[in-house]
Design a protein around this motif. Structure first.
Motif, mmCIF file in Angstrom:
data_model
loop_
_atom_site.group_PDB
_atom_site.id
_atom_site.type_symbol
_atom_site.label_atom_id
_atom_site.label_comp_id
_atom_site.label_asym_id
_atom_site.label_seq_id
_atom_site.Cartn_x
_atom_site.Cartn_y
_atom_site.Cartn_z
ATOM 1 N N LYS A 2 0.840 -1.189 0.000
ATOM 2 C CA LYS A 2 0.000 0.000 0.000
ATOM 3 C C LYS A 2 0.881 1.247 0.000
ATOM 4 O O LYS A 2 1.922 1.288 0.647
ATOM 5 N N ARG A 21 -11.190 15.917 2.365
ATOM 6 C CA ARG A 21 -12.049 14.831 2.842
ATOM 7 C C ARG A 21 -12.330 13.800 1.747
ATOM 8 O O ARG A 21 -12.299 12.601 2.001
ATOM 9 N N GLN A 22 -12.602 14.244 0.533
ATOM 10 C CA GLN A 22 -12.919 13.306 -0.550
ATOM 11 C C GLN A 22 -11.707 12.414 -0.855
ATOM 12 O O GLN A 22 -11.843 11.215 -1.032
ATOM 13 N N MET A 25 -11.445 9.894 1.915
ATOM 14 C CA MET A 25 -12.452 8.842 1.787
ATOM 15 C C MET A 25 -12.093 7.869 0.667
ATOM 16 O O MET A 25 -12.259 6.654 0.819
ATOM 17 N N ASN A 26 -11.578 8.391 -0.432
ATOM 18 C CA ASN A 26 -11.146 7.520 -1.534
ATOM 19 C C ASN A 26 -9.992 6.614 -1.098
ATOM 20 O O ASN A 26 -9.944 5.442 -1.462
ATOM 21 N N HIS A 27 -9.082 7.179 -0.322
ATOM 22 C CA HIS A 27 -7.922 6.398 0.122
ATOM 23 C C HIS A 27 -8.329 5.292 1.097
ATOM 24 O O HIS A 27 -7.864 4.155 0.984
ATOM 25 N N ILE A 28 -9.169 5.622 2.069
ATOM 26 C CA ILE A 28 -9.520 4.603 3.067
ATOM 27 C C ILE A 28 -10.432 3.520 2.494
ATOM 28 O O ILE A 28 -10.533 2.443 3.061
ATOM 29 N N ALA A 29 -11.067 3.779 1.351
ATOM 30 C CA ALA A 29 -11.938 2.780 0.734
ATOM 31 C C ALA A 29 -11.171 1.494 0.416
ATOM 32 O O ALA A 29 -11.736 0.398 0.457
ATOM 33 N N GLN A 30 -9.885 1.619 0.134
ATOM 34 C CA GLN A 30 -9.096 0.428 -0.196
ATOM 35 C C GLN A 30 -8.870 -0.482 1.011
ATOM 36 O O GLN A 30 -8.438 -1.620 0.852
ATOM 37 N N ASN A 32 -11.334 -1.285 3.174
ATOM 38 C CA ASN A 32 -12.646 -1.742 3.616
ATOM 39 C C ASN A 32 -12.566 -3.164 4.177
ATOM 40 O O ASN A 32 -12.028 -4.067 3.541
#
Length: 135
Positions: A2, A21-22, A25-30, A32
């Protein structure tokens, strides 16, 4: 593997506000469904573009011109003389290397440039102007 991503924010009254923030959020989606770790530190500003331009364009350039040494050699000399060293181990071989100027904070970089100016004045008899002074 990562990719390490750095995000900035502000804590007020116990609440964290993320600046991008966007992107966050896109980064932490990986991640999940995975357990994650956070590393929070107080924001500190790295050397400025102006500080870097002054160091390279005035301090290093003047010393190189006056001494006849190669520009890159002068930069390496000043870095090795005035910056802290750290041990780096690769393939079980240790080497002591100087910290890179790119990793200095604004206040640390000012201390570094002051040491360079003092060295130039006392050892080389070169008067290097302060950033706001004319050449």
């Amino acid at each position: 593997m990562k990719i390490k991503q750095i995000f900035y924010g502000m804590v007020k009254a116990g609440k964290l506000t993320i600046e991008n923030r966007q992107g966050f959020m896109n980064h932490i989606a990986q991640f999940n469904g995975q357990r994650v770790a956070f590393h929070l530190t107080q924001y500190r500003k790295n050397r400025s573009v102006q500080q870097n331009a002054y160091y390279h364009g005035v301090i290093v350039a003047m010393i190189a011109e006056d001494t006849g040494n190669d520009y890159e050699d002068v930069h390496a000399f000043l870095r090795d003389k005035f910056l802290p060293r750290k041990l780096v181990t690769i393939a079980n071989e240790e080497a002591s290397v100087a910290t890179s100027t790119t990793q200095l904070l604004t206040d640390e970089f000012e201390v570094f440039t002051e040491k360079c100016r003092a060295f130039a004045a006392t050892e080389l008899h070169i008067s290097i102007p302060l950033p706001h002074e004319a050449l």
